[in-house]
Design an enzyme around this catalytic site. Structure first.
Site, PDB file in Angstrom:
ATOM      1  N   ASP A 106     -64.829  40.208 115.962  1.00 36.01           N
ATOM      2  CA  ASP A 106     -65.049  40.132 117.401  1.00 36.01           C
ATOM      3  C   ASP A 106     -65.998  41.270 117.745  1.00 36.01           C
ATOM      4  OD1 ASP A 106     -63.056  38.223 117.242  1.00 36.01           O
ATOM      5  OD2 ASP A 106     -61.888  39.012 118.910  1.00 36.01           O
ATOM      6  N   SER A 138     -66.379  50.711 116.215  1.00 33.62           N
ATOM      7  CA  SER A 138     -66.777  50.349 114.861  1.00 33.62           C
ATOM      8  C   SER A 138     -68.014  49.470 114.906  1.00 33.62           C
ATOM      9  CB  SER A 138     -65.641  49.611 114.148  1.00 33.62           C
ATOM     10  OG  SER A 138     -64.403  50.264 114.332  1.00 33.62           O
ATOM     11  N   HIS A 187     -63.339  39.449 108.852  1.00 26.03           N
ATOM     12  CA  HIS A 187     -63.053  38.228 108.115  1.00 26.03           C
ATOM     13  C   HIS A 187     -64.305  37.755 107.381  1.00 26.03           C
ATOM     14  CE1 HIS A 187     -59.039  37.345 110.052  1.00 26.03           C
ATOM     15  NE2 HIS A 187     -59.507  38.340 110.796  1.00 26.03           N
TER      16      HIS A 187
END
Length: 393
Positions: A199, A358, A255
């Site tokens: 995300d 991040s 992911h």
């Protein structure tokens, strides 16, 4: 409604500082940097940034850091308070009088030279903060409620552990997992479709030349340095480099963007850094008085110097894809969820962060002829398509 300012922070005598703050004071005193840091704080405050209202001297900055290292994170309604707390620490460190005391963010050979004492201290501060955020004391009923009501955190997307969040740590909450089905994967049976690994907000893509160099901010950055002398470092010449930014409120697990076999999985030590600038905006709709707020875009290039992970996935159809979770300020660790030789499906978890803002980087080989479809500054969720590869039949 205006955002409330940070602080004031409890005053402490130097003997009462936390060890990590005493360490900074020792570094500053031992190098005769006190005047420079006083100037840096003064320069930061005179910008008019709301965050600096209660930090007007080096003593105030020490008190802020002493508070921050044991801070129980809380949010405001707009979901910007955590972000501003982190920016405030680095806004002072980014001022001209002290920025050169830190390791430069510029290309270098691998392994890079040792960090300066101040840059080493920022890494230690992130670790010290992370140690507290691993304790149950870092998450309370009151603080948890602030995240429930904050914009952008999408609290209901994340199921609590059995018995609820209380008794767990903030880091466990920060790295929470989403409800099954809330991140559908685009093109699960089409190997050419490449999906977002996190995300995150897409921030651009660049060509890697045939010498495995990508030019960012006018400087040549070698892929060999980014991948820390990985044996696959030269496999991305002629390919693509892209990166995206995760805000503190984003889901903080990564992911797999493609199917394939994990060829390499490692954590690479590096700096803890945040580029902080000042941006004018009007956020008081009642009085319409221009205020100034911090923001931290982190220009491309810093990823080559930062603490990071490296996961190289060999996709049978796309070729090698390097996924690099990058730790920004106060990310106390990058944790890998996969090992070498494992097979992953598109959308499988491969790593996660513990606290902080991040970033992540993807590298593609030339042979995949990847076309980046993501729009700059657009936010994508895990599993949404961001690129497509040309697969030879």
């Amino acid at each position: 409604m205006t955002e409330k300012s940070l602080g004031p922070f409890p005053s402490q005598t130097p003997d009462a500082y936390q060890p990590i703050v005493k360490s900074l004071k020792d570094i500053i005193d031992g190098n005769n940097w006190k005047d420079k840091f006083e100037e840096a704080v003064y320069n930061a405050q005179k910008t008019g940034v709301e965050n600096m209202r209660n930090i007007g001297s080096l003593i105030d900055y020490y008190n802020f850091l002493n508070y921050l290292v044991l801070w129980v994170p809380k949010e405001n309604e707009t979901g910007t308070f955590v972000y501003n707390m982190l920016c405030t620490m680095y806004f002072v460190l980014d001022q001209k009088p002290v920025i050169d005391f830190q390791s430069p963010i510029k290309p270098s050979s691998y392994p890079p030279p040792p960090l300066t004492a101040l840059s080493e201290w920022t890494v230690d501060f992130a670790k010290a903060m992370g140690q507290f955020l691993d304790t149950p004391q870092s998450l309370t009923e009151e603080s948890l409620e602030t995240f429930r009501t904050a914009e952008n955190y999408n609290f209901d997307d994340y199921p609590p552990p059995p018995g609820g969040w209380l008794g767990h740590s903030f880091n466990e909450f920060f790295a929470r997992k989403f409800l099954p089905g809330t991140r559908p994967i685009d093109g699960p049976s089409n190997p050419a479709i490449i999906v977002s690994a996190a995300d995150s907000t897409f921030d651009g893509s660049w060509n890697i030349n045939t010498d495995s160099i990508v030019h960012l901010k006018g400087l040549p950055w070698t892929i060999g340095e980014l991948l820390a002398n990985s044996k696959y470092a030269n496999d991305f010449g002629g390919g693509k480099f892209m990166h995206a930014f995760l805000a503190p409120y984003d889901y903080h697990r990564l992911h797999a963007p493609v199917d394939g076999k994990v060829l390499e999985a490692k954590v690479i030590p590096g700096q803890t850094y945040l580029e902080v600038n000042v941006k004018k905006h009007s956020n008081d709709k009642y009085r319409l008085i221009p205020t100034r707020a911090l923001y931290a875009p982190n220009s491309p290039g810093y990823q080559f110097c930062q603490a990071r992970g490296l996961i190289v996935i060999d996709s049978p159809k796309v070729g090698k894809v390097a996924v690099l979770p990058i730790g920004m300020c106060q990310v106390s660790s990058v944790v890998l969820s996969v090992k070498e030789e494992e097979e992953v499906k598109k959308g499988d978890e491969i790593s996660y962060f513990q606290f902080g803002g991040s970033d992540y980087v993807l590298l593609f080989q030339a042979q995949s002829k990847v076309k980046i479809l993501a729009g700059k500054h657009k936010h994508y969720r895990v599993g949404e398509q961001i690129a497509i590869a040309h697969i030879a039949k």
